[in-house]
Write a protein that holds these residues in place. Structure first.
Motif, PDB file in Angstrom:
ATOM      1  N   ASP B 141       0.796  -1.164   0.124  1.00  0.00           N
ATOM      2  CA  ASP B 141       0.051   0.189  -0.040  1.00  0.00           C
ATOM      3  C   ASP B 141       0.767   1.206  -0.019  1.00  0.00           C
ATOM      4  O   ASP B 141       0.493   2.144  -0.649  1.00  0.00           O
ATOM      5  CB  ASP B 141      -1.041   0.039   1.241  1.00  0.00           C
ATOM      6  CG  ASP B 141      -2.080  -0.786   0.921  1.00  0.00           C
ATOM      7  OD1 ASP B 141      -2.439  -1.378  -0.016  1.00  0.00           O
ATOM      8  OD2 ASP B 141      -2.788  -1.332   2.054  1.00  0.00           O
ATOM      9  N   LEU B 142       1.957   1.354   0.684  1.00  0.00           N
ATOM     10  CA  LEU B 142       2.800   2.496   0.946  1.00  0.00           C
ATOM     11  C   LEU B 142       4.058   2.747   0.150  1.00  0.00           C
ATOM     12  O   LEU B 142       4.010   3.851   0.079  1.00  0.00           O
ATOM     13  CB  LEU B 142       2.970   2.488   2.514  1.00  0.00           C
ATOM     14  CG  LEU B 142       1.882   2.646   3.639  1.00  0.00           C
ATOM     15  CD1 LEU B 142       2.493   2.853   5.112  1.00  0.00           C
ATOM     16  CD2 LEU B 142       0.872   3.620   3.047  1.00  0.00           C
ATOM     17  N   ILE B 143       4.628   1.663  -0.217  1.00  0.00           N
ATOM     18  CA  ILE B 143       5.886   1.879  -1.125  1.00  0.00           C
ATOM     19  C   ILE B 143       5.798   1.161  -2.366  1.00  0.00           C
ATOM     20  O   ILE B 143       4.911  -0.052  -2.342  1.00  0.00           O
ATOM     21  CB  ILE B 143       7.120   1.520  -0.155  1.00  0.00           C
ATOM     22  CG1 ILE B 143       6.914   0.130   0.244  1.00  0.00           C
ATOM     23  CG2 ILE B 143       7.177   2.471   0.766  1.00  0.00           C
ATOM     24  CD1 ILE B 143       8.350  -0.414   0.565  1.00  0.00           C
ATOM     25  N   TYR B 144       6.643   1.183  -2.992  1.00  0.00           N
ATOM     26  CA  TYR B 144       6.879   0.472  -4.496  1.00  0.00           C
ATOM     27  C   TYR B 144       8.368   0.472  -4.546  1.00  0.00           C
ATOM     28  O   TYR B 144       9.036   1.300  -4.237  1.00  0.00           O
ATOM     29  CB  TYR B 144       6.007   0.916  -5.547  1.00  0.00           C
ATOM     30  CG  TYR B 144       6.261   2.281  -6.109  1.00  0.00           C
ATOM     31  CD1 TYR B 144       5.929   3.423  -5.751  1.00  0.00           C
ATOM     32  CD2 TYR B 144       7.137   1.836  -7.444  1.00  0.00           C
ATOM     33  CE1 TYR B 144       6.148   4.736  -6.489  1.00  0.00           C
ATOM     34  CE2 TYR B 144       7.585   3.359  -7.968  1.00  0.00           C
ATOM     35  CZ  TYR B 144       7.133   4.584  -7.726  1.00  0.00           C
ATOM     36  OH  TYR B 144       7.384   5.558  -8.267  1.00  0.00           O
ATOM     37  N   HIS B 145       8.661  -0.865  -5.265  1.00  0.00           N
ATOM     38  CA  HIS B 145      10.207  -0.991  -5.572  1.00  0.00           C
ATOM     39  C   HIS B 145      10.173  -1.167  -7.096  1.00  0.00           C
ATOM     40  O   HIS B 145       9.723  -1.776  -7.869  1.00  0.00           O
ATOM     41  CB  HIS B 145      10.193  -2.441  -4.890  1.00  0.00           C
ATOM     42  CG  HIS B 145      12.102  -2.621  -5.171  1.00  0.00           C
ATOM     43  ND1 HIS B 145      12.369  -4.077  -5.205  1.00  0.00           N
ATOM     44  CD2 HIS B 145      13.263  -2.036  -4.917  1.00  0.00           C
ATOM     45  CE1 HIS B 145      13.741  -4.131  -5.288  1.00  0.00           C
ATOM     46  NE2 HIS B 145      14.186  -2.762  -5.140  1.00  0.00           N
ATOM     47  N   ASP B 146      11.116  -0.183  -7.639  1.00  0.00           N
ATOM     48  CA  ASP B 146      11.348  -0.143  -9.036  1.00  0.00           C
ATOM     49  C   ASP B 146      12.706  -0.562  -9.212  1.00  0.00           C
ATOM     50  O   ASP B 146      13.588   0.333  -9.026  1.00  0.00           O
ATOM     51  CB  ASP B 146      11.118   1.282  -9.479  1.00  0.00           C
ATOM     52  CG  ASP B 146      11.132   1.566 -10.938  1.00  0.00           C
ATOM     53  OD1 ASP B 146      11.588   0.498 -11.807  1.00  0.00           O
ATOM     54  OD2 ASP B 146      10.609   2.319 -11.396  1.00  0.00           O
ATOM     55  N   ARG B 147      12.803  -1.829  -9.818  1.00  0.00           N
ATOM     56  CA  ARG B 147      14.018  -2.373 -10.146  1.00  0.00           C
ATOM     57  C   ARG B 147      14.827  -1.884 -11.115  1.00  0.00           C
ATOM     58  O   ARG B 147      16.080  -1.856 -11.152  1.00  0.00           O
ATOM     59  CB  ARG B 147      14.002  -3.859 -10.064  1.00  0.00           C
ATOM     60  CG  ARG B 147      13.690  -4.461  -8.754  1.00  0.00           C
ATOM     61  CD  ARG B 147      13.445  -6.104  -9.042  1.00  0.00           C
ATOM     62  NE  ARG B 147      14.530  -6.547 -10.123  1.00  0.00           N
ATOM     63  CZ  ARG B 147      14.005  -7.638 -10.750  1.00  0.00           C
ATOM     64  NH1 ARG B 147      12.683  -8.047 -10.439  1.00  0.00           N
ATOM     65  NH2 ARG B 147      14.642  -7.971 -11.592  1.00  0.00           N
ATOM     66  N   ASN B 148      14.037  -0.978 -12.021  1.00  0.00           N
ATOM     67  CA  ASN B 148      14.719  -0.236 -13.311  1.00  0.00           C
ATOM     68  C   ASN B 148      16.042   0.764 -12.509  1.00  0.00           C
ATOM     69  O   ASN B 148      16.905   0.914 -13.294  1.00  0.00           O
ATOM     70  CB  ASN B 148      13.686   0.420 -13.855  1.00  0.00           C
ATOM     71  CG  ASN B 148      12.926  -0.414 -14.588  1.00  0.00           C
ATOM     72  OD1 ASN B 148      13.323  -1.093 -15.689  1.00  0.00           O
ATOM     73  ND2 ASN B 148      11.491  -0.522 -14.217  1.00  0.00           N
ATOM     74  N   HIS B 166      13.826  -9.407   7.427  1.00  0.00           N
ATOM     75  CA  HIS B 166      14.419  -8.455   6.343  1.00  0.00           C
ATOM     76  C   HIS B 166      13.123  -8.390   5.263  1.00  0.00           C
ATOM     77  O   HIS B 166      12.651  -9.438   4.727  1.00  0.00           O
ATOM     78  CB  HIS B 166      15.504  -9.099   5.746  1.00  0.00           C
ATOM     79  CG  HIS B 166      16.856  -9.003   6.629  1.00  0.00           C
ATOM     80  ND1 HIS B 166      17.322  -7.801   6.674  1.00  0.00           N
ATOM     81  CD2 HIS B 166      17.319  -9.815   7.361  1.00  0.00           C
ATOM     82  CE1 HIS B 166      18.525  -7.867   7.467  1.00  0.00           C
ATOM     83  NE2 HIS B 166      18.286  -9.215   8.074  1.00  0.00           N
ATOM     84  N   VAL B 167      12.777  -7.008   4.972  1.00  0.00           N
ATOM     85  CA  VAL B 167      11.971  -6.847   4.063  1.00  0.00           C
ATOM     86  C   VAL B 167      12.471  -6.995   2.663  1.00  0.00           C
ATOM     87  O   VAL B 167      11.835  -7.239   1.576  1.00  0.00           O
ATOM     88  CB  VAL B 167      11.392  -5.401   4.061  1.00  0.00           C
ATOM     89  CG1 VAL B 167      10.438  -4.973   3.117  1.00  0.00           C
ATOM     90  CG2 VAL B 167      10.797  -5.308   5.537  1.00  0.00           C
ATOM     91  N   ASP B 185       4.729  -9.419   1.727  1.00  0.00           N
ATOM     92  CA  ASP B 185       3.691  -9.335   2.687  1.00  0.00           C
ATOM     93  C   ASP B 185       4.352  -8.397   3.880  1.00  0.00           C
ATOM     94  O   ASP B 185       3.585  -7.774   4.645  1.00  0.00           O
ATOM     95  CB  ASP B 185       3.773 -10.807   3.175  1.00  0.00           C
ATOM     96  CG  ASP B 185       3.015 -11.565   2.365  1.00  0.00           C
ATOM     97  OD1 ASP B 185       1.903 -11.293   1.643  1.00  0.00           O
ATOM     98  OD2 ASP B 185       3.141 -12.832   2.372  1.00  0.00           O
ATOM     99  N   LEU B 186       5.720  -8.535   4.178  1.00  0.00           N
ATOM    100  CA  LEU B 186       6.376  -7.786   5.208  1.00  0.00           C
ATOM    101  C   LEU B 186       6.158  -6.275   4.716  1.00  0.00           C
ATOM    102  O   LEU B 186       5.992  -5.337   5.545  1.00  0.00           O
ATOM    103  CB  LEU B 186       7.899  -8.177   5.273  1.00  0.00           C
ATOM    104  CG  LEU B 186       7.954  -9.265   6.150  1.00  0.00           C
ATOM    105  CD1 LEU B 186       9.750  -9.816   5.984  1.00  0.00           C
ATOM    106  CD2 LEU B 186       7.540  -9.457   7.263  1.00  0.00           C
ATOM    107  N   ALA B 187       6.369  -5.934   3.480  1.00  0.00           N
ATOM    108  CA  ALA B 187       6.419  -4.466   3.040  1.00  0.00           C
ATOM    109  C   ALA B 187       5.019  -4.038   3.413  1.00  0.00           C
ATOM    110  O   ALA B 187       4.930  -2.835   3.605  1.00  0.00           O
ATOM    111  CB  ALA B 187       6.775  -4.244   1.717  1.00  0.00           C
ATOM    112  N   SER B 188       4.024  -4.801   3.074  1.00  0.00           N
ATOM    113  CA  SER B 188       2.463  -4.237   3.316  1.00  0.00           C
ATOM    114  C   SER B 188       2.265  -4.188   4.766  1.00  0.00           C
ATOM    115  O   SER B 188       1.459  -3.372   4.934  1.00  0.00           O
ATOM    116  CB  SER B 188       1.546  -5.400   2.690  1.00  0.00           C
ATOM    117  OG  SER B 188       1.780  -5.712   1.515  1.00  0.00           O
ATOM    118  N   GLN B 189       3.140  -4.521   5.556  1.00  0.00           N
ATOM    119  CA  GLN B 189       2.854  -3.973   7.132  1.00  0.00           C
ATOM    120  C   GLN B 189       3.688  -2.955   7.573  1.00  0.00           C
ATOM    121  O   GLN B 189       3.532  -2.618   8.662  1.00  0.00           O
ATOM    122  CB  GLN B 189       3.411  -5.398   7.926  1.00  0.00           C
ATOM    123  CG  GLN B 189       2.591  -6.806   7.736  1.00  0.00           C
ATOM    124  CD  GLN B 189       3.119  -7.801   8.184  1.00  0.00           C
ATOM    125  OE1 GLN B 189       3.876  -7.777   9.314  1.00  0.00           O
ATOM    126  NE2 GLN B 189       3.035  -9.177   7.590  1.00  0.00           N
TER     127      GLN B 189
END
Ligand code: SF4
Ligand code: SF4
Ligand code: FES
Lengths: 182, 237
Positions: B141-148, B166-167, B185-189
């Motif tokens: 919900d709060l963050i996103y990971h852009d591997r580019n 570890h997230v 799952d962890l990142a969503s928390q």
């Protein structure tokens, strides 16, 4: 003394770099004293009428026409300058580089959320149209480019300083604030 | 280890410096008003020595300043044409091996990689652009990971945890391309503050908070007016 001759073009760009070039404000009067324009959207000369000293290239290469124009510039200009992120690295048009042409066209003409009028599901394929390339290429991966001015668009001061330095042979002034990648 | 009771002196580019024995060279240089560029190092985290941008010459050999501990009488070269050229080359490689579209990146102006590009005056990388195909994971919900934009510095891997887990982790050691992956799952928390922490630990725009882009206007961002490291050098007068 004859004035140095300048040509400019926009390939796969948005004309933002040309707009930034015009952002030199009243120095545009000095510009007219400094150089003579040849092929350029600024004076609307469509074909080269003589050998030019400097060619400013905005935009990268996304189709066959871009390649043709770029090669024509290389032939007709002694010095070529890539102006802006699109010329330097493809820029925002290159966001399509990881996506197949087929998918891009389908999104643009068939499936995109804003596609309403194309009820006959036509994909443009007239032979007059330039061919899209498999991806968008930086200009220096197509022809030799002599100088690079980063920015999206490059700051007016950077374009101006670079032009003056090229014409006068003086050292290019590059204050920290004017060299940016955005 | 750092000996907080033993001051030693050593030399960087001819300037006499003092530090606690065993301090990471990169941190010690900073305390003496000398900037050594870094990407993967964060003071307080276990040094990873992975980005190589902090290469300095110690007693005649090139070493990474984040993993080298200072000792008495050490002679260090930092600001030399050779080392600066090496650093510029690393920056260029990082630019062509990812997809760095700065004009559309929310980290632009606050990005350490970009700021190093400015500092070392990269006008264009000398290598062909790879345009690799990399994914974006925007499920939390709060963050996103852009591997580019991920430069694999592992700062997030070493620091961001949720309930001790570890997230972010380095994946694909066997065969598959090595990449940093996010545990959804962890990142969503993550709480708002933890999400911010994850965004801030990332030197580039690979971890971003959602719904808050481009907050600071162009001209007022961290590296708009002064080069990265100039705050450190200012202490040196
Ligand atoms: S992460 Fe940094 S270098 Fe990469 S696109 Fe964003 S601002 Fe540019
Ligand atoms: S996501 Fe950011 S912090 Fe994590 S490894 Fe990639 S660049 Fe480094
Ligand atoms: S900062 Fe030392 S290797 Fe990355």
């Amino acid at each position: 003394m004859t004035k140095p001759v300048l040509a400019t073009t926009s390939l796969a760009g948005c004309f933002g770099c040309h707009m930034s070039f015009l952002d030199i404000d009243e120095r545009i009067l000095e510009l007219i004293d400094l150089v003579e324009f040849n092929k350029s959207p600024v004076d609307d000369i469509k074909t080269f009428t003589k050998q030019c000293d400097i060619g400013l290239i905005e935009g990268g290469c996304c189709n066959s026409e871009n390649i043709e124009v770029l090669k024509d510039f290389r032939k007709n200009c002694n010095i070529l300058v890539s102006v802006g992120e699109c010329a330097i690295m493809g820029g925002l048009p290159a966001l399509r580089n990881g996506i197949s042409i087929k998918e891009c066209l389908e999104e643009a003409y068939l499936d995109g959320p804003t596609v309403k009028a194309n009820t006959e599901k036509i994909m443009p394929n007239d032979e007059e149209l330039p061919m899209l390339l498999d991806m968008v290429y930086p200009c220096h991966e197509i022809v030799k480019i002599d100088y690079f001015l980063p920015g999206c668009p490059p700051r007016a001061d950077l374009i101006w300083n670079a032009l003056v330095a090229l014409v006068t042979g003086d050292e290019l002034k590059m204050p920290y604030e004017v060299v940016k990648f955005d | 280890m750092v000996k907080k009771d033993e001051k030693i002196s050593f030399e960087i580019d001819g300037q006499t410096c003092s530090a606690w024995a065993g301090q990471p060279l990169l941190d010690a240089a900073k305390d003496n008003g000398i900037f050594i560029p870094s990407l993967c190092h964060v003071q307080g985290l276990k040094p990873a020595g992975s980005c190589r941008i902090c290469n300095v010459n110690v007693n005649g050999r090139n070493m990474t300043a984040c993993t080298t501990r200072v000792s008495a009488g050490m002679v260090v070269e930092n600001h030399t044409p050779e080392l600066n050229e090496l650093r510029k080359t690393i920056i260029e490689v990082l630019f062509v091996s990812g997809n760095h579209f700065c004009p559309s990146c929310e980290k632009s102006g606050n990005c350490e990689l970009q700021a190093l590009g400015y500092r070392y005056q990269m006008m264009v990388p000398r290598f062909p652009y790879e345009f690799p195909v990399k994914g974006v994971d925007a499920r939390p919900d709060l963050i996103y990971h852009d591997r580019n934009r991920c430069i694999m510095c592992k700062r997030c891997v070493r620091s961001i945890t949720k309930d001790g887990k570890h997230v972010f982790a380095l994946n694909g050691r066997g065969g598959e391309h090595l990449h940093v992956a996010m545990d959804v799952d962890l990142a969503s928390q993550l709480t708002e503050a933890e999400a911010q922490e994850a965004m801030d630990i990332c030197p580039v725009g690979a971890i971003l908070k959602k719904e808050q882009g481009f907050l600071v206007p162009i001209g007022e961002r961290k590296y708009d007016k002064a080069p990265i490291g100039s705050d450190i050098e200012a202490q040196n007068g």
